[in-house]
Design a protein around this motif. Structure first.
Motif, PDB file in Angstrom:
ATOM      1  N   VAL A  25       0.825  -1.201   0.000  1.00  0.00           N
ATOM      2  CA  VAL A  25       0.000   0.000   0.000  1.00  0.00           C
ATOM      3  C   VAL A  25       0.858   1.248   0.000  1.00  0.00           C
ATOM      4  CG1 VAL A  25      -1.651   1.333   1.296  1.00  0.00           C
ATOM      5  CG2 VAL A  25      -1.907  -1.126   1.153  1.00  0.00           C
TER       6      VAL A  25
ATOM      7  N   LEU B 251     -21.444  -3.521  -1.894  1.00  0.00           N
ATOM      8  CA  LEU B 251     -20.599  -4.439  -2.669  1.00  0.00           C
ATOM      9  C   LEU B 251     -20.736  -5.859  -2.123  1.00  0.00           C
ATOM     10  CD1 LEU B 251     -17.335  -2.305  -2.812  1.00  0.00           C
ATOM     11  CD2 LEU B 251     -19.151  -2.430  -4.511  1.00  0.00           C
ATOM     12  N   THR B 252     -21.269  -5.959  -0.897  1.00  0.00           N
ATOM     13  CA  THR B 252     -21.510  -7.275  -0.307  1.00  0.00           C
ATOM     14  C   THR B 252     -22.921  -7.277   0.264  1.00  0.00           C
ATOM     15  OG1 THR B 252     -20.630  -6.543   1.812  1.00  0.00           O
ATOM     16  CG2 THR B 252     -19.096  -7.624   0.337  1.00  0.00           C
TER      17      THR B 252
ATOM     18  N   GLN C  31     -17.729   3.045 -12.965  1.00  0.00           N
ATOM     19  CA  GLN C  31     -16.302   2.956 -13.289  1.00  0.00           C
ATOM     20  C   GLN C  31     -16.049   3.160 -14.774  1.00  0.00           C
ATOM     21  OE1 GLN C  31     -15.580  -0.837 -11.389  1.00  0.00           O
ATOM     22  NE2 GLN C  31     -14.015   0.081 -10.094  1.00  0.00           N
TER      23      GLN C  31
ATOM     24  N   VAL D 223     -14.457   4.204  -4.135  1.00  0.00           N
ATOM     25  CA  VAL D 223     -15.617   3.328  -3.936  1.00  0.00           C
ATOM     26  C   VAL D 223     -15.534   2.637  -2.584  1.00  0.00           C
ATOM     27  CG1 VAL D 223     -16.913   1.391  -4.882  1.00  0.00           C
ATOM     28  CG2 VAL D 223     -15.654   2.895  -6.410  1.00  0.00           C
ATOM     29  N   LEU D 224     -16.626   2.701  -1.819  1.00  0.00           N
ATOM     30  CA  LEU D 224     -16.662   1.996  -0.539  1.00  0.00           C
ATOM     31  C   LEU D 224     -17.951   1.192  -0.416  1.00  0.00           C
ATOM     32  CD1 LEU D 224     -15.277   4.645   1.955  1.00  0.00           C
ATOM     33  CD2 LEU D 224     -14.162   2.566   1.204  1.00  0.00           C
TER      34      LEU D 224
ATOM     35  N   ASN E  77     -18.398   8.706   6.364  1.00  0.00           N
ATOM     36  CA  ASN E  77     -17.470   9.442   7.230  1.00  0.00           C
ATOM     37  C   ASN E  77     -16.043   9.320   6.719  1.00  0.00           C
ATOM     38  OD1 ASN E  77     -18.422  10.928   9.494  1.00  0.00           O
ATOM     39  ND2 ASN E  77     -19.366   9.039  10.188  1.00  0.00           N
ATOM     40  N   ARG E  78     -15.733   8.124   6.274  1.00  0.00           N
ATOM     41  CA  ARG E  78     -14.405   7.891   5.733  1.00  0.00           C
ATOM     42  C   ARG E  78     -14.187   8.722   4.456  1.00  0.00           C
ATOM     43  NH1 ARG E  78     -11.045   3.544   3.192  1.00  0.00           N
ATOM     44  NH2 ARG E  78      -9.895   5.007   1.893  1.00  0.00           N
TER      45      ARG E  78
ATOM     46  N   SER F  72     -13.874  12.472   5.775  1.00  0.00           N
ATOM     47  CA  SER F  72     -12.740  12.822   6.633  1.00  0.00           C
ATOM     48  C   SER F  72     -11.398  12.437   6.036  1.00  0.00           C
ATOM     49  CB  SER F  72     -12.864  12.119   7.985  1.00  0.00           C
ATOM     50  OG  SER F  72     -14.008  12.532   8.652  1.00  0.00           O
TER      51      SER F  72
ATOM     52  N   TYR G  19     -14.307  10.792  11.062  1.00  0.00           N
ATOM     53  CA  TYR G  19     -14.170   9.370  10.730  1.00  0.00           C
ATOM     54  C   TYR G  19     -13.657   8.587  11.928  1.00  0.00           C
ATOM     55  CZ  TYR G  19     -12.331   5.244   8.314  1.00  0.00           C
ATOM     56  OH  TYR G  19     -12.048   3.974   7.920  1.00  0.00           O
TER      57      TYR G  19
ATOM     58  N   GLN H 109     -14.305  -4.230  14.326  1.00  0.00           N
ATOM     59  CA  GLN H 109     -14.658  -2.910  13.819  1.00  0.00           C
ATOM     60  C   GLN H 109     -13.538  -2.347  12.967  1.00  0.00           C
ATOM     61  OE1 GLN H 109     -17.339  -0.739  13.831  1.00  0.00           O
ATOM     62  NE2 GLN H 109     -18.372  -2.619  14.371  1.00  0.00           N
TER      63      GLN H 109
ATOM     64  N   GLN I  75     -12.446  -1.655   8.169  1.00  0.00           N
ATOM     65  CA  GLN I  75     -11.992  -0.317   7.823  1.00  0.00           C
ATOM     66  C   GLN I  75     -10.582  -0.364   7.268  1.00  0.00           C
ATOM     67  OE1 GLN I  75     -13.935   2.310   7.836  1.00  0.00           O
ATOM     68  NE2 GLN I  75     -15.541   0.911   8.513  1.00  0.00           N
TER      69      GLN I  75
ATOM     70  N   THR J   5     -10.156  -1.186   3.610  1.00  0.00           N
ATOM     71  CA  THR J   5     -10.462  -0.174   2.603  1.00  0.00           C
ATOM     72  C   THR J   5      -9.262   0.719   2.301  1.00  0.00           C
ATOM     73  OG1 THR J   5     -11.258   1.434   4.216  1.00  0.00           O
ATOM     74  CG2 THR J   5     -12.881  -0.088   3.317  1.00  0.00           C
ATOM     75  N   PHE J   6      -8.268   0.707   3.183  1.00  0.00           N
ATOM     76  CA  PHE J   6      -7.098   1.563   2.948  1.00  0.00           C
ATOM     77  C   PHE J   6      -6.062   0.927   2.041  1.00  0.00           C
ATOM     78  CE2 PHE J   6      -8.881   3.704   6.563  1.00  0.00           C
ATOM     79  CZ  PHE J   6      -8.667   5.035   6.244  1.00  0.00           C
ATOM     80  N   PHE J   7      -6.283  -0.347   1.684  1.00  0.00           N
ATOM     81  CA  PHE J   7      -5.312  -1.024   0.834  1.00  0.00           C
ATOM     82  C   PHE J   7      -5.436  -0.612  -0.625  1.00  0.00           C
ATOM     83  CE2 PHE J   7      -4.643  -4.939   3.793  1.00  0.00           C
ATOM     84  CZ  PHE J   7      -4.138  -4.076   4.742  1.00  0.00           C
TER      85      PHE J   7
ATOM     86  N   PRO K 120     -12.884  -2.335  -6.357  1.00  0.00           N
ATOM     87  CA  PRO K 120     -14.136  -2.817  -5.757  1.00  0.00           C
ATOM     88  C   PRO K 120     -14.428  -4.286  -6.051  1.00  0.00           C
ATOM     89  CG  PRO K 120     -14.496  -0.779  -6.958  1.00  0.00           C
ATOM     90  CD  PRO K 120     -13.079  -1.164  -7.185  1.00  0.00           C
TER      91      PRO K 120
ATOM     92  N   LEU L 284     -12.457  -5.830  -3.336  1.00  0.00           N
ATOM     93  CA  LEU L 284     -12.852  -5.329  -2.017  1.00  0.00           C
ATOM     94  C   LEU L 284     -14.142  -5.981  -1.538  1.00  0.00           C
ATOM     95  CD1 LEU L 284     -12.166  -3.191   0.154  1.00  0.00           C
ATOM     96  CD2 LEU L 284     -13.684  -1.636  -1.050  1.00  0.00           C
ATOM     97  N   GLY L 285     -15.139  -6.062  -2.423  1.00  0.00           N
ATOM     98  CA  GLY L 285     -16.436  -6.604  -2.054  1.00  0.00           C
ATOM     99  C   GLY L 285     -16.334  -8.021  -1.502  1.00  0.00           C
ATOM    100  N   PRO L 286     -15.871  -8.961  -2.346  1.00  0.00           N
ATOM    101  CA  PRO L 286     -15.775 -10.344  -1.874  1.00  0.00           C
ATOM    102  C   PRO L 286     -14.891 -10.480  -0.624  1.00  0.00           C
ATOM    103  CG  PRO L 286     -15.416 -10.236  -4.229  1.00  0.00           C
ATOM    104  CD  PRO L 286     -15.531  -8.830  -3.758  1.00  0.00           C
TER     105      PRO L 286
ATOM    106  N   GLN M 103     -14.443  -8.318   1.835  1.00  0.00           N
ATOM    107  CA  GLN M 103     -15.214  -7.916   3.009  1.00  0.00           C
ATOM    108  C   GLN M 103     -16.191  -9.019   3.391  1.00  0.00           C
ATOM    109  OE1 GLN M 103     -14.828  -5.097   4.696  1.00  0.00           O
ATOM    110  NE2 GLN M 103     -14.707  -3.300   3.391  1.00  0.00           N
ATOM    111  N   GLY M 104     -16.813  -9.611   2.359  1.00  0.00           N
ATOM    112  CA  GLY M 104     -17.813 -10.636   2.616  1.00  0.00           C
ATOM    113  C   GLY M 104     -17.196 -11.870   3.241  1.00  0.00           C
TER     114      GLY M 104
END
Lengths: 389, 306
Positions: A22, A43-44, A59, A80-81, A95-96, A99, B3, B239, B243, B246-248, B252, B255-257, B259-260
């Motif tokens: 990263v 997304l999920t 996109q 995208v979140l 919020n993310r 901020s 945040y 928690q 979060q 998402t910073f990596f 998407p 990211l989606g799968p 998170q799931g």
């Protein structure tokens, strides 16, 4: 945290690797000036199949905009979140975006999330664009919350007026599912139809989990209507129509955008003939741009997108944001939420590639033409375009 | 940094929820996953009192907790009189039924959700004050659960959990103990609900469904059941992880799968590799005389020993 060491050695090593990756990639981000906006979608979770297709459409649009030179030569970026269509997850995502990513505007959908994040948008003076959610109270969420998507009553009103005025029907029956949207929309239909000079001869509800609709349908048959409006969900509507036809009810049946779906024809076969639904975006036969867009889906994904009209709106969203950013950037005005809102209301009308013109009204709603579609010869075909006043 | 404040508040709230849930499911061995519905009751009651009846918000939050306390007694009493598994069924029924019910009541927003809940503290003293309030309540909850489970009351819970028949033979009232622990845990969840409502100012019935049940259960299982710090660590980890991902800067489509998979992956990983959770429960009532090799009760078991 000492306990983490017990089981976390493997995880720790991977996390370190990911972290290194990263930091390495994020270095590039500063090389070119980028103008960002946010997109918070499921997304999920249960709504992911719709959310992911909508994100994909957005996109594509961002790619196209950047290919065409971005925002006055600067890179246009979409963050995208995931919201899981859940208010609490949505709150964290937004919020993310505000901020951390410091976006002046973000796009989101699904009524629960749209409403949950509205106080954040208003408190921080960041523009929230709701695209796809249609709860009528979205227009009253505050100064910074706008929708580019017509709210629930727009297409129902169009159907009712078209039935009464253009089709010349005088007696309508309303059959609706007994839930919040069903009740609300049925009222809108009834009031509009009566105002347009018609008469509602039957007004019947059925339970959400019902599988047999003979009772209300027989009452409707006895009232002898000239047209039936069905306000149900995509899940049980085909069955309602099938049972109506079996009971010998042959009058036209209208519904709304919820049943505009190729599956309806698959399930009903010949019984689907003459069913009228609505769409809030032009279809492939109405616009060459939409046709090219659907073709791209068929080529890249091998299927049409889930909820085609919604993806059209999402494809157009980055174009709308880009238009505002470009205009602000040209003037050299900083991209803040306040400025984006001002500029958006100053431009007021945007001409978008897949859904046509959109005008922001002072009451935070938008008005769009409603496309009526009818099943003819086993296919959804365009019937008429209704422009609401 | 809103945040960070939001994350801290959610961590605080989930520490409260996970700790109070651990009291019910871990320490007392009551199998119920309907914890979120008492969270919801607290949230809705507090929000409605403050919004419609202009009740001062601290009082409204306490009333929310009281409402959750009372309704949990009403659910527990009839079902606990029979035996264990019935509580699970009755409480899930109560949870899902009440969610459906709430969706049809217009005055509390119905399925569309309750908006414009009055805010608390934030406008007068800034967001940080609310973070402090939630974290203070979280610390108090953890200390309270620790105090409760390490005292005579905790000894009773351990005895009843490990052998209900023997416990009753000693002349103790198992029903009374179960109902009171269930009510205390649920009442605490109700207070958390009030705290949620007046910060986030929007409630929707669907957010208190089974997904949230599984999230809280995961926190307790991953952190370590029947430990003071386990639920705390579980809440923090679960928690922060979503979060952090998402910073990596992942696309998407990944990211989606990811998170799931994360939640279910974590549960599976812990079930196989470390069923006792990150922190293993000490057998606090084994007594000083317990030697290695002696049976140590059910302290190391998972869910099944309830």
């Amino acid at each position: 945290m000492t306990s983490m060491r017990l089981s976390g050695i493997k995880i720790g090593r991977r996390a370190a690797l990911a972290l290194a990756l990263v930091t390495a990639t994020s270095g590039f981000a500063f090389a070119q000036q980028t103008l960002k906006f946010g997109l918070a979608m499921p997304l999920t979770g249960g709504q992911a199949s719709y959310g992911n297709d909508q994100v994909k459409a957005a996109q594509w649009a961002v790619e196209e905009i950047n290919k065409a030179g971005g925002i006055n030569g600067k890179k246009f970026e979409m963050v995208v979140l995931d919201t899981q269509a859940d208010p609490q997850v949505g709150i964290q995502a937004v919020n993310r975006l505000i901020s951390v990513d410091k976006v002046p505007a973000f796009i989101t959908a699904w009524s629960g999330v749209v409403k949950a994040v509205a106080p954040i948008a208003n408190d921080n003076k960041i523009v929230e664009l709701s695209i796809g959610a249609n709860a009528p109270d979205i227009s009253k969420l505050g100064d910074y919350v706008y929708t580019t998507f017509p709210l629930a009553d727009v297409d129902i009103r169009a159907v009712a007026e078209y039935s009464a005025k253009d089709m010349g029907k005088k007696k309508a029956a309303v059959l609706f599912i007994n839930n919040e949207t069903g009740i609300g929309s049925a009222e809108v239909y009834r009031d509009t139809f009566v105002k347009a000079g018609g008469q509602v001869v039957a007004y019947e509800a059925y339970d959400q989990k019902a599988t047999d609709f003979t009772g209300p349908l027989l009452k409707i048959r006895a009232s002898n209507p000239e047209i039936i409006h069905l306000q149900g969900l995509v899940s049980e509507s085909p069955q309602v129509i099938a049972q109506a036809r079996q009971l010998g009810i042959t009058v036209p049946i209208t519904s709304y955008s919820g049943i505009y779906n190729p599956k309806l024809i698959e399930q009903l076969g010949a019984a689907a003939e003459g069913v009228i639904a609505t769409s809030l975006a032009p279809g492939a036969s109405d616009s060459p741009a939409v046709k090219a867009y659907v073709d791209r889906w068929m080529k890249e994904a091998g299927r049409p997108p889930n909820g085609l009209p919604y993806t059209q709106y999402l494809y157009d969203a980055p174009y709308l944001v880009a238009a505002i950013f470009t205009s602000l950037d040209k003037k050299g005005v900083p991209l803040t939420g306040e400025n984006v809102r001002k500029e958006m209301l100053a431009i007021k009308t945007f001409d978008l590639p897949l859904t046509g013109k959109v005008t922001f009204a002072d009451d935070h709603t938008v008005n769009k033409p409603v496309y009526l579609v009818e099943v003819k010869g086993g296919k959804w075909t365009s019937k008429a375009v209704v422009n609401n006043k | 940094m809103d945040y960070v404040y939001t994350i801290l508040i959610l961590i605080g709230l989930f520490v409260i929820l996970a700790s109070s849930f651990d009291l019910v499911i871990g320490h007392c061995g009551l199998i119920s996953i309907a914890h979120p519905i008492f969270y919801a009751i607290g949230a809705y009651v507090s929000a409605m009192l403050a919004k419609e009846a202009a009740v001062p918000i601290p009082l409204a939050i306490l009333c929310g907790g009281a409402a959750a306390f009372v309704s949990s007694v009403l659910v527990a009493l009839p079902s606990l009189r029979v035996s264990g598994d019935y509580l699970l069924i009755a409480s899930i029924g109560f949870q899902l039924g009440l969610i459906e019910f709430a969706k049809h009541i217009h005055s509390i927003g119905g399925a569309g959700g309750l908006t414009n809940i009055p805010p608390f503290l934030v406008n007068d003293y800034g967001r940080l004050s609310y973070v402090a309030l939630v974290l203070a309540v979280a610390v108090l909850t953890v200390l309270f659960v620790r105090w409760l489970t390490h005292g005579p009351y905790g000894r009773m819970m351990a005895a009843m959990r490990d052998d209900e028949l023997a416990f009753s033979m000693l002349g103790r009232n198992a029903i009374w103990l179960k109902v009171s622990v269930f009510a205390i845990g649920s009442g605490i969840a109700g207070v958390a609900g009030g705290l949620y409502a007046h910060y986030f100012r929007f409630l929707e019935p669907d957010q208190f469904g089974l997904l949230q049940s599984s999230a809280i259960l995961t926190m307790v299982v991953v952190g370590g059941m029947r430990t003071t710090m386990g639920p705390v660590i579980g809440a923090i980890v679960l928690q922060i992880l979503p979060q952090a991902i998402t910073f990596f800067g992942l696309p998407p489509s990944i990211l989606g799968p990811l998170q799931g998979l994360m939640f279910s992956g974590l549960v599976l990983f812990f079930m196989f590799a470390r069923p006792q959770g990150l922190l293993a429960a000490p057998d606090i009532w084994a007594g000083r005389k317990a030697k290695a090799g002696e049976p140590r009760g059910l302290a190391k078991g998972g869910l099944a020993d309830g």
